[in-house]
Design a protein around this motif. Structure first.
Motif, PDB file in Angstrom:
ATOM      1  N   ASP A  11       0.819  -1.205   0.000  1.00 29.72           N
ATOM      2  CA  ASP A  11       0.000   0.000   0.000  1.00 29.72           C
ATOM      3  C   ASP A  11       0.860   1.266   0.000  1.00 29.72           C
ATOM      4  OD1 ASP A  11      -2.881   1.096   0.725  1.00 29.72           O
ATOM      5  OD2 ASP A  11      -1.426   2.141   1.992  1.00 29.72           O
ATOM      6  N   PRO A  12       0.654   2.169  -0.962  1.00 32.28           N
ATOM      7  CA  PRO A  12       1.527   3.355  -1.028  1.00 32.28           C
ATOM      8  C   PRO A  12       1.373   4.284   0.175  1.00 32.28           C
ATOM      9  CG  PRO A  12      -0.233   3.488  -2.675  1.00 32.28           C
ATOM     10  CD  PRO A  12      -0.313   2.123  -2.068  1.00 32.28           C
ATOM     11  N   ARG A  13       0.182   4.320   0.755  1.00 30.67           N
ATOM     12  CA  ARG A  13      -0.038   5.161   1.937  1.00 30.67           C
ATOM     13  C   ARG A  13       0.826   4.648   3.100  1.00 30.67           C
ATOM     14  NH1 ARG A  13      -2.683   6.896   6.177  1.00 30.67           N
ATOM     15  NH2 ARG A  13      -3.859   8.831   5.976  1.00 30.67           N
ATOM     16  N   ARG A  14       0.779   3.338   3.294  1.00 34.95           N
ATOM     17  CA  ARG A  14       1.580   2.761   4.364  1.00 34.95           C
ATOM     18  C   ARG A  14       3.073   2.934   4.098  1.00 34.95           C
ATOM     19  NH1 ARG A  14       0.897  -2.544   7.591  1.00 34.95           N
ATOM     20  NH2 ARG A  14       2.939  -2.765   8.532  1.00 34.95           N
ATOM     21  N   ARG A  15       3.461   2.780   2.837  1.00 35.25           N
ATOM     22  CA  ARG A  15       4.890   2.952   2.514  1.00 35.25           C
ATOM     23  C   ARG A  15       5.356   4.374   2.830  1.00 35.25           C
ATOM     24  NH1 ARG A  15       4.129   0.308  -2.426  1.00 35.25           N
ATOM     25  NH2 ARG A  15       4.458   2.281  -3.513  1.00 35.25           N
ATOM     26  N   VAL A  21       8.958   7.300   8.987  1.00 38.06           N
ATOM     27  CA  VAL A  21       9.520   6.829  10.264  1.00 38.06           C
ATOM     28  C   VAL A  21      11.032   6.622  10.112  1.00 38.06           C
ATOM     29  CG1 VAL A  21       9.622   4.893  11.904  1.00 38.06           C
ATOM     30  CG2 VAL A  21       7.394   5.752  11.122  1.00 38.06           C
ATOM     31  N   ARG A  22      11.417   5.959   9.033  1.00 38.74           N
ATOM     32  CA  ARG A  22      12.832   5.668   8.807  1.00 38.74           C
ATOM     33  C   ARG A  22      13.650   6.959   8.678  1.00 38.74           C
ATOM     34  NH1 ARG A  22      15.325   5.086   4.156  1.00 38.74           N
ATOM     35  NH2 ARG A  22      13.425   4.841   2.934  1.00 38.74           N
ATOM     36  N   LEU A  23      13.118   7.923   7.943  1.00 39.38           N
ATOM     37  CA  LEU A  23      13.845   9.177   7.749  1.00 39.38           C
ATOM     38  C   LEU A  23      13.881  10.014   9.036  1.00 39.38           C
ATOM     39  CD1 LEU A  23      12.562  10.017   4.157  1.00 39.38           C
ATOM     40  CD2 LEU A  23      14.873   9.276   4.783  1.00 39.38           C
ATOM     41  N   PHE A  24      12.782  10.044   9.779  1.00 42.64           N
ATOM     42  CA  PHE A  24      12.758  10.807  11.046  1.00 42.64           C
ATOM     43  C   PHE A  24      13.801  10.243  12.009  1.00 42.64           C
ATOM     44  CE2 PHE A  24       7.931  12.009  10.807  1.00 42.64           C
ATOM     45  CZ  PHE A  24       8.184  12.764   9.685  1.00 42.64           C
ATOM     46  N   ARG A  25      13.924   8.905  12.039  1.00 42.72           N
ATOM     47  CA  ARG A  25      14.903   8.280  12.940  1.00 42.72           C
ATOM     48  C   ARG A  25      16.311   8.800  12.674  1.00 42.72           C
ATOM     49  NH1 ARG A  25      13.351   4.112  15.973  1.00 42.72           N
ATOM     50  NH2 ARG A  25      11.647   2.745  15.366  1.00 42.72           N
ATOM     51  N   PHE A  29      12.355  15.497  11.798  1.00 44.58           N
ATOM     52  CA  PHE A  29      11.177  15.897  11.032  1.00 44.58           C
ATOM     53  C   PHE A  29      11.479  17.007  10.023  1.00 44.58           C
ATOM     54  CE2 PHE A  29       7.440  18.716  10.644  1.00 44.58           C
ATOM     55  CZ  PHE A  29       6.504  17.822  10.151  1.00 44.58           C
ATOM     56  N   HIS A  30      12.133  18.071  10.502  1.00 48.03           N
ATOM     57  CA  HIS A  30      12.304  19.242   9.628  1.00 48.03           C
ATOM     58  C   HIS A  30      13.237  18.996   8.448  1.00 48.03           C
ATOM     59  CE1 HIS A  30       9.792  21.831  11.944  1.00 48.03           C
ATOM     60  NE2 HIS A  30      10.528  21.712  13.039  1.00 48.03           N
ATOM     61  N   ALA A  31      14.239  18.137   8.646  1.00 45.75           N
ATOM     62  CA  ALA A  31      15.185  17.885   7.555  1.00 45.75           C
ATOM     63  C   ALA A  31      14.610  16.929   6.515  1.00 45.75           C
ATOM     64  CB  ALA A  31      16.491  17.317   8.118  1.00 45.75           C
ATOM     65  N   THR A  32      13.453  16.350   6.829  1.00 47.27           N
ATOM     66  CA  THR A  32      12.836  15.390   5.919  1.00 47.27           C
ATOM     67  C   THR A  32      11.762  16.092   5.101  1.00 47.27           C
ATOM     68  OG1 THR A  32      13.226  13.635   7.541  1.00 47.27           O
ATOM     69  CG2 THR A  32      11.601  13.182   5.829  1.00 47.27           C
ATOM     70  N   GLY A  33      11.990  16.207   3.812  1.00 48.78           N
ATOM     71  CA  GLY A  33      11.014  16.885   2.955  1.00 48.78           C
ATOM     72  C   GLY A  33      10.034  15.909   2.336  1.00 48.78           C
ATOM     73  N   VAL A  34       8.890  16.450   1.941  1.00 50.72           N
ATOM     74  CA  VAL A  34       7.879  15.619   1.265  1.00 50.72           C
ATOM     75  C   VAL A  34       8.483  14.969   0.025  1.00 50.72           C
ATOM     76  CG1 VAL A  34       5.734  15.736  -0.090  1.00 50.72           C
ATOM     77  CG2 VAL A  34       5.857  16.863   2.155  1.00 50.72           C
ATOM     78  N   ALA A  35       9.322  15.724  -0.694  1.00 57.86           N
ATOM     79  CA  ALA A  35       9.916  15.184  -1.926  1.00 57.86           C
ATOM     80  C   ALA A  35      10.746  13.930  -1.632  1.00 57.86           C
ATOM     81  CB  ALA A  35      10.785  16.258  -2.600  1.00 57.86           C
ATOM     82  N   GLU A  40      11.624   8.195  -1.870  1.00 66.19           N
ATOM     83  CA  GLU A  40      12.099   6.960  -1.242  1.00 66.19           C
ATOM     84  C   GLU A  40      10.993   5.934  -1.013  1.00 66.19           C
ATOM     85  OE1 GLU A  40      15.025   7.199   1.779  1.00 66.19           O
ATOM     86  OE2 GLU A  40      16.079   8.872   0.825  1.00 66.19           O
ATOM     87  N   SER A  41       9.752   6.382  -0.971  1.00 69.55           N
ATOM     88  CA  SER A  41       8.666   5.404  -0.802  1.00 69.55           C
ATOM     89  C   SER A  41       8.166   4.909  -2.161  1.00 69.55           C
ATOM     90  CB  SER A  41       7.519   6.002   0.014  1.00 69.55           C
ATOM     91  OG  SER A  41       6.888   7.039  -0.706  1.00 69.55           O
ATOM     92  N   GLY A  42       8.665   5.516  -3.231  1.00 66.63           N
ATOM     93  CA  GLY A  42       8.308   5.064  -4.577  1.00 66.63           C
ATOM     94  C   GLY A  42       6.864   5.344  -4.972  1.00 66.63           C
TER      95      GLY A  42
END
Lengths: 209, 209
Positions: A11-15, A21-25, A29-35, A40-42
């Motif tokens: 499921d793309p929503r779950r991905r 989660v992986r990027l926040f770890r 939060f702030h350094a992780t962009g929507v792009a 990365e979730s494809g």
């Protein structure tokens, strides 16, 4: 706490949630962009705002809830397997130390980083972090009560454990060594055993018996 | 730990550092841009890269060192005034709780947030956070030793205290209530007093006497 949706693995929503989660770890939060999450979730970028009309903050809150529930499930299994509350606290701390070391000291707790990064306008993020921390505290308190620790003291030690766990994780990451987690686990295991042997109130008075 | 420069108050370099500390406390490292630091510190933008040729990461590391030293100085005064190590730990925790509440639960520890946000390439940030945490731990251990807690146990309890303090700060901020800090302070004060009365090793064996 908003529980994570549990759709199929593809499921793309779950991905998007698990990628966040992986990027926040690793970077918060702030350094992780929507792009970056989209890439990365494809998932096709166009679907992001279809799945998350509230944008990155909505996804962030869901990612925190998802990670919170995953950690809770892991701790619950450990609580079942442990021979006492002290063993549970020590195992949880050691497992986190090993996981952090395996990541090359690059991982962190996504709940903690979001709790510290959330600005006043990001109420959903703050609430999701608070809910996850409260559920972990409740779980630890229940495990302490199973050993006979009185309710108020169990609550107090559970708060101390979750606080020490989060703080030790960030100290271990900053120091690139597991000491803080191992020390916190050992000291709190000892404290939990003492509280189970000789229940006392939070103010240190020894209870009768 | 790189100690903060101590120029005159009106010094634009110092103002950039203190402005960064204030912004990191509220929103973390990544959400704080150079433009905002320049604007809020009232410095001409052109001078930023003159003062900080290493850019935002250099300023970030200096801000963490500066905040770390300021907190260390505050704790040192409290350690002098406290009647025992337990009193010291309780006072430090309560003071943080009051400060956080006064900020409307908007502040956080700039060292903790940077420790969690620092990505692998931001080595100066990680090292600055690690150095601040190590200095606080050393200070707490010395205060415990003054009460007769043996060196290894003092070190162990100091690590636990700094971890619990950082974790409780983030729990208090996320939950908008001081409980976690008050509970951690009370439990650790009790533990410190027990360790001073009856020294025992980290493994829980009671020392003779």
């Amino acid at each position: 706490m908003a529980h994570p949706k549990a759709p199929s693995d593809g499921d793309p929503r779950r991905r998007a949630v698990t990628t966040a989660v992986r990027l926040f770890r690793r970077q918060g939060f702030h350094a992780t962009g929507v792009a970056q999450i989209v890439e990365e979730s494809g998932s096709p970028r166009g679907s992001f705002y279809f799945y998350f009309p509230g944008g990155k903050e909505q996804l962030g809150a869901e990612a925190v809830a998802y990670a919170g529930a995953a950690i809770e499930a892991l701790w619950e299994r450990t609580a079942q397997d442990a021979r006492d509350a002290g063993d549970f606290l020590r195992r949880v701390s050691s497992a986190a130390a090993r996981w952090l070391e395996r990541s090359g000291w690059q991982e962190g707790c996504p709940v903690a980083v979001v709790a510290l990064e959330a600005t006043p306008d990001a109420e959903a993020l703050r609430a999701a972090a608070d809910a996850a921390l409260a559920r972990w505290t409740g779980l630890v308190a229940r495990r302490l009560r199973r050993d006979g620790v009185p309710a108020r003291r169990a609550r107090s030690l559970a708060v101390l454990f979750v606080a020490a766990f989060e703080g030790a994780l960030l100290m271990a990451r900053a120091g690139r060594r597991a000491d803080a987690l191992e020390v916190a686990g050992r000291e709190l295991a000892e404290l939990a055993r003492g509280a189970a042997r000789r229940p006392r109130t939070m103010r240190g008075r020894t209870a009768p018996g």
